[in-house]
Design a protein around this motif. Structure first.
Motif, mmCIF file in Angstrom:
data_model
loop_
_atom_site.group_PDB
_atom_site.id
_atom_site.type_symbol
_atom_site.label_atom_id
_atom_site.label_comp_id
_atom_site.label_asym_id
_atom_site.label_seq_id
_atom_site.Cartn_x
_atom_site.Cartn_y
_atom_site.Cartn_z
ATOM 1 N N SER A 124 0.835 -1.201 0.000
ATOM 2 C CA SER A 124 0.000 0.000 0.000
ATOM 3 C C SER A 124 0.873 1.255 0.000
ATOM 4 N N VAL A 125 0.306 2.333 -0.491
ATOM 5 C CA VAL A 125 1.014 3.614 -0.465
ATOM 6 C C VAL A 125 1.308 4.008 0.980
ATOM 7 N N GLU A 126 0.385 3.689 1.866
ATOM 8 C CA GLU A 126 0.576 4.026 3.283
ATOM 9 C C GLU A 126 1.777 3.294 3.875
ATOM 10 N N ASP A 127 1.934 2.009 3.533
ATOM 11 C CA ASP A 127 3.081 1.246 4.029
ATOM 12 C C ASP A 127 4.381 1.813 3.470
ATOM 13 N N PHE A 128 4.366 2.146 2.183
ATOM 14 C CA PHE A 128 5.568 2.721 1.572
ATOM 15 C C PHE A 128 5.935 4.043 2.237
ATOM 16 N N GLU A 129 4.956 4.893 2.460
ATOM 17 C CA GLU A 129 5.227 6.190 3.081
ATOM 18 C C GLU A 129 5.761 6.032 4.501
ATOM 19 N N SER A 130 5.165 5.121 5.269
ATOM 20 C CA SER A 130 5.619 4.954 6.660
ATOM 21 C C SER A 130 7.037 4.391 6.695
ATOM 22 N N THR A 131 7.364 3.474 5.773
ATOM 23 C CA THR A 131 8.723 2.936 5.707
ATOM 24 C C THR A 131 9.706 4.032 5.312
ATOM 25 N N ALA A 132 9.325 4.842 4.327
ATOM 26 C CA ALA A 132 10.201 5.929 3.880
ATOM 27 C C ALA A 132 10.451 6.932 5.007
ATOM 28 N N LYS A 133 9.432 7.205 5.812
ATOM 29 C CA LYS A 133 9.612 8.142 6.921
ATOM 30 C C LYS A 133 10.572 7.575 7.968
ATOM 31 N N ARG A 134 10.458 6.275 8.247
ATOM 32 C CA ARG A 134 11.382 5.654 9.202
ATOM 33 C C ARG A 134 12.823 5.782 8.714
ATOM 34 N N ILE A 135 13.034 5.498 7.434
ATOM 35 C CA ILE A 135 14.384 5.560 6.879
ATOM 36 C C ILE A 135 14.872 7.001 6.826
ATOM 37 N N SER A 195 3.294 4.702 -13.014
ATOM 38 C CA SER A 195 2.541 4.953 -11.794
ATOM 39 C C SER A 195 3.404 4.718 -10.562
ATOM 40 N N ALA A 196 4.162 3.608 -10.562
ATOM 41 C CA ALA A 196 5.063 3.312 -9.436
ATOM 42 C C ALA A 196 6.132 4.386 -9.311
ATOM 43 N N ASN A 197 6.692 4.817 -10.436
ATOM 44 C CA ASN A 197 7.701 5.874 -10.393
ATOM 45 C C ASN A 197 7.132 7.149 -9.781
ATOM 46 N N TYR A 198 5.905 7.506 -10.154
ATOM 47 C CA TYR A 198 5.296 8.715 -9.592
ATOM 48 C C TYR A 198 5.139 8.605 -8.083
ATOM 49 N N VAL A 199 4.610 7.469 -7.631
ATOM 50 C CA VAL A 199 4.400 7.277 -6.192
ATOM 51 C C VAL A 199 5.719 7.401 -5.433
ATOM 52 N N VAL A 200 6.756 6.750 -5.953
ATOM 53 C CA VAL A 200 8.062 6.770 -5.283
ATOM 54 C C VAL A 200 8.655 8.178 -5.305
ATOM 55 N N LEU A 201 8.669 8.807 -6.464
ATOM 56 C CA LEU A 201 9.271 10.133 -6.601
ATOM 57 C C LEU A 201 8.549 11.172 -5.759
ATOM 58 N N LYS A 202 7.222 11.136 -5.783
ATOM 59 C CA LYS A 202 6.445 12.109 -5.003
ATOM 60 C C LYS A 202 6.655 11.883 -3.511
ATOM 61 N N THR A 203 6.674 10.635 -3.085
ATOM 62 C CA THR A 203 6.874 10.328 -1.665
ATOM 63 C C THR A 203 8.265 10.757 -1.216
ATOM 64 N N TYR A 204 9.290 10.381 -1.982
ATOM 65 C CA TYR A 204 10.657 10.806 -1.662
ATOM 66 C C TYR A 204 10.726 12.328 -1.499
ATOM 67 N N THR A 205 10.178 13.032 -2.476
ATOM 68 C CA THR A 205 10.281 14.494 -2.506
ATOM 69 C C THR A 205 9.548 15.124 -1.330
ATOM 70 N N ASP A 206 8.361 14.618 -1.048
ATOM 71 C CA ASP A 206 7.585 15.183 0.059
ATOM 72 C C ASP A 206 8.255 14.946 1.406
ATOM 73 N N ILE A 207 8.827 13.762 1.585
ATOM 74 C CA ILE A 207 9.413 13.412 2.880
ATOM 75 C C ILE A 207 10.777 14.071 3.092
ATOM 76 N N LEU A 208 11.598 14.102 2.054
ATOM 77 C CA LEU A 208 12.965 14.615 2.200
ATOM 78 C C LEU A 208 13.056 16.123 2.050
ATOM 79 N N GLY A 209 12.114 16.722 1.336
ATOM 80 C CA GLY A 209 12.117 18.174 1.167
ATOM 81 C C GLY A 209 13.400 18.680 0.547
ATOM 82 N N ASN A 210 13.963 19.745 1.112
ATOM 83 C CA ASN A 210 15.156 20.355 0.522
ATOM 84 C C ASN A 210 16.433 19.556 0.772
ATOM 85 N N LYS A 211 16.322 18.426 1.474
ATOM 86 C CA LYS A 211 17.489 17.564 1.695
ATOM 87 C C LYS A 211 17.535 16.400 0.705
#
Length: 538
Positions: free
Chosen positions: A325-336, A351-367
């Motif tokens: 799920s997108v929720e599981d991916f997001e929670s794992t990405a936040k832990r890392i 579609s998978a690339n979008y989910v990954v790229l958007k999640t990475y970008t939102d979580i990591l921000g300017n880092k």
């Protein structure tokens, strides 16, 4: 006065003589590609204590060695780094039935029968079938396997590792029936019955029943894989998805001097691995680096498991699937993200690339740029999503393009296929690109990687003008992607990836210059010698 003048002359002579530093080996008269910032070429270099201590210049004036190697014009490169492969998996595959290159389902059956006659194993496993290479390009079914092996379980993986063909005995062991449903996977049915083909997460039900290899078999697998890799000029491998037990086995073999290959280990993003490494931190030795997690966003294009924004062109209303799920991916990405670890996510479909790229970008921000989080494969990326790659590292495997080009348009359609395998666009977006093979899905050879990236052709010179050559890489870009940029993707650019003073003496000597030789001859290149930390391994 004469005596004083004589003494002054002697002292002056001594003062003018530079005391030469003793090194282990001096290499001279080579065609040496340093792959430094200026992409300089030199003729000479010296090695001491496993590191480059001098590169270029008049080495003989400042250094001396009991061993001097005349390279006689041979071409020398930094040791190749495979930025995405399955090193341990390659070794294990050598102990299973090899189905790579089979041209029909009958040939698959013949190889399995021959293998079992020789090995007589309690559970037959293997890998490499690819129905897109057969005259009948549909998924096989299990009936013939059932008749040949009614009492022995069989589970053989498709070339991409995202589908399994299992016989009834294996299905029974896994309690798979027509009613079995799996999130992120599929049990393929025909006429209301299981065909034996399992997609993505459904494979785990059967594969969990395969006996675990013994410790001796695991050690032999790693040793066998190293021999293949060093013979082809690899000095570092990024193993994309390992469990803690195997990582610790690799570490013990390296420390004992049994295994020389350097390994950038991506720990599989399982609950157990995440809990252990996030608690205990990164692992770094001279040969092992554990600072990343491998996550799977979707499946593969060939088995129609890659997650697409619009349905498959050759299967109406089928979009592939996300493996969690997108929720599981997001929670794992936040832990890392809250650790020092890198996240490396398998993403094939747009579609998978979008989910990954958007999640990475939102979580990591300017880092995001400095964290060097990677998308593994980055195979189908919508034009509108390329912008994300300004801060997200693309890790690709050029031979996927030349393996898939025969059927990719059928899956994606005429327009969408133009957004696939877009290595030049990904490089332009980020400024660097890491290159690998994904072996044993593809062949191990870095020279096939080099050829596919630059020529975009198969070994039969097809297509004549190359496959979507607007996304071919130059030879310089390709060499960097296999050396210094791959090292950068591993946070190791200060210790390897180029022939520079202070870096590990990982280098190779080839029988021809891949930077200038006629394009069609690149795949024929042979490695004459491979050195890791200055030690000759081939």
């Amino acid at each position: 006065m004469r005596k004083i003048s004589f003494l002054v002359g002697i002292l002056a002579a001594f003062a003018s003589c530079t005391v030469k530093e003793e090194v282990d080996v001096i290499y001279k008269n080579g065609n040496v590609y340093t792959v430094n910032d200026n992409f300089d070429k030199v003729q000479d270099f010296a090695v001491k204590d496993g590191k480059f201590i001098a590169v270029g210049g008049d080495i003989s004036a400042n250094y001396k060695a009991t061993k001097v190697v005349d390279l006689k014009g041979k071409s020398v490169y930094p040791g190749f780094i495979d930025a995405h492969c399955h090193f341990y998996g390659l070794g294990l595959q050598l102990q299973k039935v090899d189905l790579v290159g089979t041209k029909s389902f009958q040939e698959v059956l013949d190889r399995i029968v021959a293998f079992q006659k020789k090995k007589n194993v309690p559970f037959i496993t293997g890998r490499g079938w690819d129905q897109t290479k057969w005259e009948v390009k549909e998924f096989p079914t299990k009936e013939k396997l059932d008749s040949l092996f009614p009492n022995t379980p069989v589970a053989v993986r498709r070339i991409d590792g995202h589908a399994v063909l299992a016989n009834q005995k294996a299905l029974d062991l896994a309690d798979i029936t027509v009613k079995t449903k799996v999130d992120g996977g599929e049990v393929i049915l025909k006429d209301g019955k299981p065909t034996g083909v399992l997609i993505d997460n459904a494979m785990d039900l059967v594969l969990a029943k395969v006996p675990e290899p013994t410790k001796r078999e695991k050690i032999q697998a790693l040793i066998d894989a190293e021999k293949i890799c060093t013979d082809l000029g690899l000095t570092t491998v990024d193993d994309a998805g390992l469990d803690k037990e195997v990582i610790e086995l690799i570490d013990s073999l390296q420390k004992a001097g049994t295994l020389h290959m350097k390994v950038y280990a991506m720990a599989s993003a399982t609950k157990e691995n995440l809990n252990f490494y996030l608690k205990n931190g990164k692992v770094k030795t001279p040969k092992l680096n554990v600072r990343s997690f491998k996550y799977y966003a979707d499946g593969a294009l060939g088995s129609r498991g890659a997650a697409l924004k619009e349905s498959y062109s050759d299967k109406h209303n089928h979009f592939g699937t996300l493996l969690s799920s997108v929720e599981d991916f997001e929670s794992t990405a936040k832990r890392i993200a809250n650790s020092d670890f890198q996240m490396n996510t398998h993403a094939i479909g747009d579609s998978a690339n979008y989910v990954v790229l958007k999640t990475y970008t939102d979580i990591l921000g300017n880092k995001a740029k400095e964290r060097r989080w990677r998308v593994e494969h980055a195979q189908v990326v919508s034009k509108v999503d390329l912008e994300f790659y300004k801060n997200i590292f693309p890790s690709v495997q050029p031979t996927h393009a030349t393996s898939d080009m025969y059927w990719a348009e059928k899956r994606l359609g005429e327009e969408r296929v133009k957004e696939a395998y877009a290595y030049k666009e990904l490089l332009d977006a980020y400024g660097k690109i890491a290159l690998g093979t994904d072996f044993p899905i593809e062949r191990v050879s870095p020279f096939l990687t080099f050829y596919a990236a630059t020529a975009r052709k198969d070994l039969e010179n097809f297509p004549e003008n190359g496959f979507q050559t607007e996304n071919a890489l130059t030879r310089e870009e390709t060499l960097k992607g296999m050396t210094i940029w791959a090292a950068y993707s591993n946070f190791e650019e200060n210790e390897k990836g180029s022939i520079e003073i202070g870096k590990s003496a990982d280098f190779i000597i080839l029988n021809q210059d891949i930077m200038t030789v006629e394009e069609t001859k690149i795949p024929e290149t042979k490695v004459e010698k491979t050195y890791i930390d200055g030690i000759l391994l081939k």
